[in-house]
Design an enzyme around this catalytic site. Structure first.
Site, PDB file in Angstrom:
ATOM      1  N   LEU A 105       6.347  -2.462  -5.903  1.00 28.78           N
ATOM      2  CA  LEU A 105       7.483  -2.332  -6.096  1.00 28.78           C
ATOM      3  C   LEU A 105       8.510  -1.532  -4.950  1.00 28.78           C
ATOM      4  CD1 LEU A 105       7.013  -1.473 -10.007  1.00 28.78           C
ATOM      5  CD2 LEU A 105       8.552  -3.345  -8.825  1.00 28.78           C
ATOM      6  N   PRO A 106       9.742  -1.714  -5.101  1.00 32.67           N
ATOM      7  CA  PRO A 106       9.882  -0.769  -3.515  1.00 32.67           C
ATOM      8  C   PRO A 106      10.474   0.787  -3.024  1.00 32.67           C
ATOM      9  CG  PRO A 106      11.482  -2.214  -4.701  1.00 32.67           C
ATOM     10  CD  PRO A 106      10.455  -2.453  -5.719  1.00 32.67           C
ATOM     11  N   THR A 135       4.481   2.028  -1.294  1.00 28.52           N
ATOM     12  CA  THR A 135       4.746   3.152  -0.965  1.00 28.52           C
ATOM     13  C   THR A 135       6.034   4.551  -1.426  1.00 28.52           C
ATOM     14  OG1 THR A 135       4.284   2.154   1.447  1.00 28.52           O
ATOM     15  CG2 THR A 135       5.709   4.402   1.347  1.00 28.52           C
ATOM     16  N   LYS A 147      -0.147   8.122   3.944  1.00 28.62           N
ATOM     17  CA  LYS A 147       0.119   7.284   4.402  1.00 28.62           C
ATOM     18  C   LYS A 147       0.963   7.436   5.692  1.00 28.62           C
ATOM     19  CE  LYS A 147       3.159   3.062   4.443  1.00 28.62           C
ATOM     20  NZ  LYS A 147       2.488   1.577   4.819  1.00 28.62           N
ATOM     21  N   LYS A 169      12.673   4.318   6.374  1.00 24.74           N
ATOM     22  CA  LYS A 169      12.404   4.739   5.038  1.00 24.74           C
ATOM     23  C   LYS A 169      10.990   5.630   4.769  1.00 24.74           C
ATOM     24  CE  LYS A 169      10.093   3.271   0.462  1.00 24.74           C
ATOM     25  NZ  LYS A 169       9.362   2.091  -0.445  1.00 24.74           N
TER      26      LYS A 169
HETATM   27  P1  NAD Z   1      10.014  -6.305  -1.437  1.00 20.47           P
HETATM   28  O1  NAD Z   1      11.222  -5.887  -2.308  1.00 20.47           O
HETATM   29  O2  NAD Z   1       9.858  -7.983  -0.970  1.00 20.47           O
HETATM   30  O3  NAD Z   1       9.034  -6.696  -3.201  1.00 20.47           O
HETATM   31  C1  NAD Z   1       9.463  -6.087  -4.258  1.00 20.47           C
HETATM   32  C2  NAD Z   1       9.620  -6.707  -5.175  1.00 20.47           C
HETATM   33  O4  NAD Z   1       9.431  -6.030  -6.339  1.00 20.47           O
HETATM   34  C3  NAD Z   1      10.667  -7.186  -5.781  1.00 20.47           C
HETATM   35  O5  NAD Z   1      10.454  -8.746  -5.262  1.00 20.47           O
HETATM   36  C4  NAD Z   1      11.495  -7.187  -6.576  1.00 20.47           C
HETATM   37  O6  NAD Z   1      12.256  -8.210  -7.755  1.00 20.47           O
HETATM   38  C5  NAD Z   1       9.836  -6.518  -7.362  1.00 20.47           C
HETATM   39  N1  NAD Z   1      10.904  -5.612  -8.309  1.00 20.47           N
HETATM   40  C6  NAD Z   1      11.968  -4.596  -7.967  1.00 20.47           C
HETATM   41  N2  NAD Z   1      12.091  -3.594  -9.163  1.00 20.47           N
HETATM   42  C7  NAD Z   1      11.116  -4.085 -10.190  1.00 20.47           C
HETATM   43  C8  NAD Z   1      10.690  -4.282 -12.208  1.00 20.47           C
HETATM   44  N3  NAD Z   1      11.454  -3.336 -12.806  1.00 20.47           N
HETATM   45  N4  NAD Z   1      10.057  -5.219 -12.392  1.00 20.47           N
HETATM   46  C9  NAD Z   1       9.294  -5.770 -11.887  1.00 20.47           C
HETATM   47  N5  NAD Z   1       9.681  -6.193 -10.237  1.00 20.47           N
HETATM   48  C10 NAD Z   1      10.794  -5.294  -9.776  1.00 20.47           C
HETATM   49  O7  NAD Z   1       8.627  -5.296  -1.252  1.00 20.47           O
HETATM   50  P2  NAD Z   1       7.902  -5.713  -0.212  1.00 20.47           P
HETATM   51  O8  NAD Z   1       8.021  -5.407   1.447  1.00 20.47           O
HETATM   52  O9  NAD Z   1       7.199  -6.217  -1.191  1.00 20.47           O
HETATM   53  O10 NAD Z   1       7.343  -4.066  -0.108  1.00 20.47           O
HETATM   54  C11 NAD Z   1       7.051  -3.500  -1.272  1.00 20.47           C
HETATM   55  C12 NAD Z   1       6.362  -2.007  -1.004  1.00 20.47           C
HETATM   56  O11 NAD Z   1       4.948  -2.163  -0.631  1.00 20.47           O
HETATM   57  C13 NAD Z   1       7.133  -1.153  -0.602  1.00 20.47           C
HETATM   58  O12 NAD Z   1       7.435  -0.105  -1.966  1.00 20.47           O
HETATM   59  C14 NAD Z   1       7.199  -1.109   0.868  1.00 20.47           C
HETATM   60  O13 NAD Z   1       7.632   0.530   1.427  1.00 20.47           O
HETATM   61  C15 NAD Z   1       6.165  -1.069   0.813  1.00 20.47           C
HETATM   62  N6  NAD Z   1       5.236  -1.656   2.079  1.00 20.47           N
HETATM   63  C16 NAD Z   1       5.722  -2.951   2.549  1.00 20.47           C
HETATM   64  C17 NAD Z   1       5.136  -3.689   4.212  1.00 20.47           C
HETATM   65  C18 NAD Z   1       6.172  -4.578   3.920  1.00 20.47           C
HETATM   66  O14 NAD Z   1       6.319  -5.019   5.669  1.00 20.47           O
HETATM   67  N7  NAD Z   1       6.780  -5.306   3.651  1.00 20.47           N
HETATM   68  C19 NAD Z   1       4.245  -2.651   4.635  1.00 20.47           C
HETATM   69  C20 NAD Z   1       3.596  -1.929   3.670  1.00 20.47           C
HETATM   70  C21 NAD Z   1       4.127  -1.431   3.424  1.00 20.47           C
END
Ligand code: NAD
Length: 300
Positions: free
Chosen positions: A65-66, A94, A169, A244
């Site tokens: 999740l975000p 994260t 991390k 972030k």
């Molecule tokens: P994203 O925004 O693409 O995905 C998050 C998903 O969570 C979305 O599809 C959203 O609809 C869903 N969501 C939000 N609230 C919800 C709820 N209450 N119930 C169900 N679903 C819900 O984000 P991402 O890029 O996939 O990143 C996710 C996590 O991974 C973050 O914490 C980010 O910091 C971490 N991260 C991302 C990357 C990257 O390159 N994108 C790399 C390492 C870590």
């Protein structure tokens, strides 16, 4: 074959859930976004009406999740009330260390095993199943989580107790943010001093100044291995996500009373870059702000 609930199928979670399906697991998926659910269905997940339905009867629950507030809310409303007592709970998002520890504390009070397991590696590594997981939690919880994480990553490392994965991390990413800024300003200075940048790279990448930001992720187009710099800084790790992580690191430093001047400087510079329209660019694009060649993308 395990029954796995997967909540949060965005950029990262979508590919991770698909790899669990490929490994033969039965994955029940939930997301607030219809588009994310459609993609998960296409990758072989079964779609459920709400997060609680996914969690009921699952052997493992994965959340991606975000931010901390989403994780706390989903755990309180859907995961903790519905999880089986022998299930393993894995939060791969994260988030801040304090929220990770608080949520793991609530899970433990309910008699549930949980780990924080944030990842290193971006969307391509999530899709390819080559993420690195840094894991916080008890030895028993880690042992239960490892076989699930193995299917989504190339390395799974036990960092310590609850919250230790998140701590590792954000420390890693604070170092990455600071070394990227240092690498960018170094190349800008080298150019001003009339050095050929490929020649400088050849020297510094074999000398004491070398770092991952230089040798694996060089911010200068055409220098070093192929990186987002060679694709106009598209793809890669977005500057908004680096900001972030730097904010999480600075919050943690404040709480811990640690002195982190370079991390603070990197946070300010990434904030300025994001404010000037750089949020969606790869984080190495900050070199264009440092050498004063940045032109914000046209919003229109
Ligand atoms: P994203 O925004 O693409 O995905 C998050 C998903 O969570 C979305 O599809 C959203 O609809 C869903 N969501 C939000 N609230 C919800 C709820 N209450 N119930 C169900 N679903 C819900 O984000 P991402 O890029 O996939 O990143 C996710 C996590 O991974 C973050 O914490 C980010 O910091 C971490 N991260 C991302 C990357 C990257 O390159 N994108 C790399 C390492 C870590």
């Amino acid at each position: 074959m395990a029954k796995i609930a997967f909540i949060g199928l965005g950029n990262m979670g979508g590919g991770m859930a698909a790899n669990l399906v490929k490994a033969g697991h039965d994955v029940a998926a939930f997301d607030l976004s219809e588009a994310a659910l459609e993609r998960a269905r296409g990758n072989g997940c079964s779609i459920v009406a709400d997060a609680g339905d996914a969690v009921k009867g699952a052997d493992a629950v994965v959340t991606m999740l975000p931010a901390g507030k989403h994780v706390a809310a989903v755990y309180e409303a859907s995961v903790i009330p519905n999880a089986s007592k022998d299930a393993i709970l894995l939060d791969c998002s994260t988030i801040d260390v304090a929220t990770a520890r608080a949520v793991e504390g609530k899970a433990a009070e309910a008699g549930l095993d949980m780990v924080d397991a944030p990842v290193s590696g971006g969307i391509a590594a999530a899709d390819a199943g080559t993420l690195t997981f840094m894991v916080g939690g008890t030895a028993d919880a880690f042992a239960k989580a490892q076989p699930i994480l193995d299917k989504m990553g190339k390395a799974v490392i036990h960092a310590g107790d609850a919250g230790a994965g998140q701590a590792a991390k954000i420390c890693n990413n604070m170092l990455l943010g600071a070394t990227m800024v240092a690498t960018c300003e170094t190349f800008a200075l080298a150019r001003e001093l009339g050095l050929d940048l490929q020649t400088f790279y050849d020297i510094s990448s074999k000398a004491s100044g070398q770092s991952w930001s230089m040798t694996s992720y060089c911010p200068v187009p055409g220098v070093g291995p192929e990186t987002p710099a060679d694709r106009n800084y598209e793809g890669g790790f977005a500057a908004a996500l680096m900001l972030k992580d730097l904010k999480l690191a600075m919050d943690a430093a404040k709480t811990a009373g640690a002195y982190t001047p370079m991390g603070g400087e990197a946070e300010e510079l990434y904030q300025r870059f994001v404010d000037r329209g750089g949020a969606g660019k790869d984080f190495s694009a900050i070199i264009k702000m440092i050498d004063d060649s940045w032109e914000a993308p046209d919003e229109g």
